[in-house]
Design a protein around this motif. Structure first.
Motif, PDB file in Angstrom:
ATOM      1  N   LEU A 101      18.496 -28.657   5.322  1.00 47.37           N
ATOM      2  CA  LEU A 101      19.611 -28.786   6.254  1.00 47.37           C
ATOM      3  C   LEU A 101      20.238 -30.171   6.148  1.00 47.37           C
ATOM      4  O   LEU A 101      19.537 -31.178   6.144  1.00 47.37           O
ATOM      5  CB  LEU A 101      19.144 -28.549   7.694  1.00 47.37           C
ATOM      6  CG  LEU A 101      18.408 -27.229   7.983  1.00 47.37           C
ATOM      7  CD1 LEU A 101      18.065 -27.142   9.458  1.00 47.37           C
ATOM      8  CD2 LEU A 101      19.246 -26.039   7.556  1.00 47.37           C
TER       9      LEU A 101
ATOM     10  N   ASP B 114      22.951 -30.830   8.258  1.00 51.80           N
ATOM     11  CA  ASP B 114      23.640 -30.985   9.539  1.00 51.80           C
ATOM     12  C   ASP B 114      22.746 -30.435  10.643  1.00 51.80           C
ATOM     13  O   ASP B 114      22.166 -29.352  10.506  1.00 51.80           O
ATOM     14  CB  ASP B 114      24.975 -30.222   9.503  1.00 51.80           C
ATOM     15  CG  ASP B 114      25.886 -30.606  10.652  1.00 51.80           C
ATOM     16  OD1 ASP B 114      25.447 -30.458  11.812  1.00 51.80           O
ATOM     17  OD2 ASP B 114      27.019 -31.031  10.396  1.00 51.80           O
TER      18      ASP B 114
ATOM     19  N   SER C 226      23.520 -29.145  13.379  1.00 54.09           N
ATOM     20  CA  SER C 226      24.027 -27.911  13.979  1.00 54.09           C
ATOM     21  C   SER C 226      23.418 -26.676  13.316  1.00 54.09           C
ATOM     22  O   SER C 226      23.477 -25.570  13.859  1.00 54.09           O
ATOM     23  CB  SER C 226      25.552 -27.851  13.878  1.00 54.09           C
ATOM     24  OG  SER C 226      25.965 -27.810  12.521  1.00 54.09           O
ATOM     25  N   GLU C 227      22.818 -26.869  12.143  1.00 57.84           N
ATOM     26  CA  GLU C 227      22.189 -25.763  11.419  1.00 57.84           C
ATOM     27  C   GLU C 227      20.739 -25.544  11.830  1.00 57.84           C
ATOM     28  O   GLU C 227      20.085 -24.616  11.344  1.00 57.84           O
ATOM     29  CB  GLU C 227      22.256 -26.036   9.912  1.00 57.84           C
ATOM     30  CG  GLU C 227      23.673 -26.239   9.364  1.00 57.84           C
ATOM     31  CD  GLU C 227      23.674 -26.753   7.934  1.00 57.84           C
ATOM     32  OE1 GLU C 227      22.582 -26.904   7.356  1.00 57.84           O
ATOM     33  OE2 GLU C 227      24.768 -27.001   7.396  1.00 57.84           O
ATOM     34  N   MET C 228      20.233 -26.389  12.716  1.00 57.31           N
ATOM     35  CA  MET C 228      18.829 -26.280  13.132  1.00 57.31           C
ATOM     36  C   MET C 228      18.583 -24.944  13.817  1.00 57.31           C
ATOM     37  O   MET C 228      19.304 -24.577  14.751  1.00 57.31           O
ATOM     38  CB  MET C 228      18.489 -27.428  14.091  1.00 57.31           C
ATOM     39  CG  MET C 228      17.006 -27.546  14.425  1.00 57.31           C
ATOM     40  SD  MET C 228      15.991 -27.992  13.006  1.00 57.31           S
ATOM     41  CE  MET C 228      16.726 -29.570  12.561  1.00 57.31           C
ATOM     42  N   PRO C 229      17.581 -24.170  13.363  1.00 53.50           N
ATOM     43  CA  PRO C 229      17.301 -22.856  13.982  1.00 53.50           C
ATOM     44  C   PRO C 229      16.981 -22.994  15.466  1.00 53.50           C
ATOM     45  O   PRO C 229      16.180 -23.834  15.858  1.00 53.50           O
ATOM     46  CB  PRO C 229      16.078 -22.362  13.202  1.00 53.50           C
ATOM     47  CG  PRO C 229      16.105 -23.109  11.912  1.00 53.50           C
ATOM     48  CD  PRO C 229      16.681 -24.458  12.228  1.00 53.50           C
ATOM     49  N   LYS C 230      17.614 -22.161  16.279  1.00 50.62           N
ATOM     50  CA  LYS C 230      17.408 -22.224  17.724  1.00 50.62           C
ATOM     51  C   LYS C 230      15.972 -21.868  18.110  1.00 50.62           C
ATOM     52  O   LYS C 230      15.437 -22.422  19.075  1.00 50.62           O
ATOM     53  CB  LYS C 230      18.390 -21.274  18.432  1.00 50.62           C
ATOM     54  CG  LYS C 230      19.856 -21.614  18.224  1.00 50.62           C
ATOM     55  CD  LYS C 230      20.196 -22.954  18.858  1.00 50.62           C
ATOM     56  CE  LYS C 230      21.691 -23.256  18.769  1.00 50.62           C
ATOM     57  NZ  LYS C 230      22.160 -23.473  17.398  1.00 50.62           N
TER      58      LYS C 230
ATOM     59  N   SER D 235      16.735 -32.347  18.174  1.00 50.08           N
ATOM     60  CA  SER D 235      16.887 -31.602  16.921  1.00 50.08           C
ATOM     61  C   SER D 235      16.201 -32.346  15.776  1.00 50.08           C
ATOM     62  O   SER D 235      15.559 -31.725  14.923  1.00 50.08           O
ATOM     63  CB  SER D 235      18.376 -31.403  16.612  1.00 50.08           C
ATOM     64  OG  SER D 235      18.987 -30.584  17.573  1.00 50.08           O
TER      65      SER D 235
ATOM     66  N   MET E  64      14.804 -30.790   5.610  1.00 51.37           N
ATOM     67  CA  MET E  64      16.059 -31.493   5.879  1.00 51.37           C
ATOM     68  C   MET E  64      16.523 -32.223   4.631  1.00 51.37           C
ATOM     69  O   MET E  64      15.718 -32.812   3.895  1.00 51.37           O
ATOM     70  CB  MET E  64      15.857 -32.529   6.987  1.00 51.37           C
ATOM     71  CG  MET E  64      15.841 -31.979   8.393  1.00 51.37           C
ATOM     72  SD  MET E  64      17.487 -31.588   9.030  1.00 51.37           S
ATOM     73  CE  MET E  64      18.225 -33.213   9.174  1.00 51.37           C
ATOM     74  N   ASN E  65      17.820 -32.200   4.408  1.00 52.00           N
ATOM     75  CA  ASN E  65      18.413 -33.026   3.366  1.00 52.00           C
ATOM     76  C   ASN E  65      18.594 -34.421   3.978  1.00 52.00           C
ATOM     77  O   ASN E  65      19.690 -34.796   4.401  1.00 52.00           O
ATOM     78  CB  ASN E  65      19.750 -32.433   2.916  1.00 52.00           C
ATOM     79  CG  ASN E  65      20.364 -33.180   1.744  1.00 52.00           C
ATOM     80  OD1 ASN E  65      20.011 -34.339   1.470  1.00 52.00           O
ATOM     81  ND2 ASN E  65      21.290 -32.533   1.041  1.00 52.00           N
TER      82      ASN E  65
END
Length: 317
Positions: free
Chosen positions: A93, A95, A97-101, A158, A169-170
């Motif tokens: 990831l 960003d 905002s891409e973190m799984p809920k 997050s 994570m990137n």
């Protein structure tokens, strides 16, 4: 002064903290290593203050690359150079905002002191001590935020989730993006990464960096400073609990005027007898007569078994 660039910073001496007796703390630092952040958070803690000030004064972003001049020499820092210098992961990831809920929900229970999912709009004292420290690390060393560090934010949590749940994570993209915000005119991003930028500048052989200075020992996480962190937070937590208990006790005391106002006064009605003398007035209590209610038998039965529709519960009086 370059010191303003690391006034709220955190750095990690992994060799020291991994030798602690505290299993929770050790597990948290191991998770940071597994995330691929050891090279970034644990690189040699040296600062070239003059070069650092020069870099930030003249830095800007062009075509996704950070350029500046230090001591009159041109400097160009790309995302690739940034990633290679700190051995940062480049997959995953990029960003938050891409973190799984579902991962965020799971992490809310893992870090909780009580076992119940913590509130993301609350204070970080809801968390176990090791995650209190992780919250500080992501705020000061990764996202580089200024101001109060007592509150939990969605961004900080997050980042914590990425570490706690081992989300790929990137980090090269994410951290380089923060560095670009630092040098972007008008950005509200606080300046930081003092150690990392100093190390990057040292890779340019033509630069005259001047004298180096050691990063403040109080901002490097070692066995000693972690224990101090624990001691301070235990004390602050005890003081906060005591303060809350005192406030609650005070709030239970009710002013006399309020007590008097809260006690309902019994109303009396004056009823006049059929006598001519006004002096024969008598105080009597007036009670309301019960009004008989007739309810259809079938309707009453439906009401009793719970199938009555609240929109059609007509009573015939």
């Amino acid at each position: 002064m370059a010191s303003s660039f690391y006034s709220n910073a955190q750095h990690v001496d992994f060799e020291s903290v991994l030798g602690m007796d505290d299993h929770g703390m050790v597990s948290m630092f191991e998770a940071l290593m597994a995330s691929g952040l050891r090279g970034f958070l644990g690189c040699p803690a040296v600062v070239y203050e003059d070069a650092l000030v020069d870099f930030f004064e003249k830095a800007s972003v062009r075509s996704g690359v950070i350029i500046s001049t230090v001591g009159g020499q041109f400097v160009e820092i790309s995302e690739e150079l940034f990633a290679e210098s700190f051995e940062l992961p480049i997959d995953g990831l990029g960003d938050l905002s891409e973190m799984p809920k579902d991962a965020i929900f799971y992490a809310r229970s893992i870090v909780s002191l009580s076992g119940e999912p913590i509130s993301l709009s609350g204070r970080k004292n809801q968390m176990k001590m090791s995650f209190l420290l992780l919250c500080d690390i992501v705020a000061k060393a990764i996202s580089v935020k200024a101001g109060s560090f007592k509150a939990i934010t969605v961004e900080k949590f997050s980042l914590m989730t990425a570490v706690v749940c081992r989300i790929k994570m990137n980090w090269a993209k994410f951290l380089f993006g923060i560095l670009k915000k630092m040098v972007t005119s008008g950005s509200k991003q606080a300046k930081g990464f003092a150690v990392q930028i100093s190390l990057l500048l040292a890779t340019f052989p033509s630069l005259e960096l001047g004298e180096s200075s050691e990063f403040p020992a109080s901002k490097v996480l070692t066995k000693k400073t972690v224990l101090r962190f624990v001691s301070i937070n235990v004390r602050d937590g005890a003081e906060e609990v005591a303060g809350a208990a005192k406030t609650k006790a005070v709030s239970k005391k009710r002013p006399a005027a309020d007590v008097e106002a809260a006690v309902p006064k019994r109303k009396r009605t004056v009823k006049k007898k059929s006598v001519s003398s006004i002096s024969s007035l008598e105080l009597v209590e007036v009670a309301e007569e019960a009004i008989p209610v007739r309810v259809d038998a079938q309707l009453a039965n439906l009401w009793r078994v719970g199938f009555i529709d609240s929109c059609t519960n007509d009573l015939y009086i």
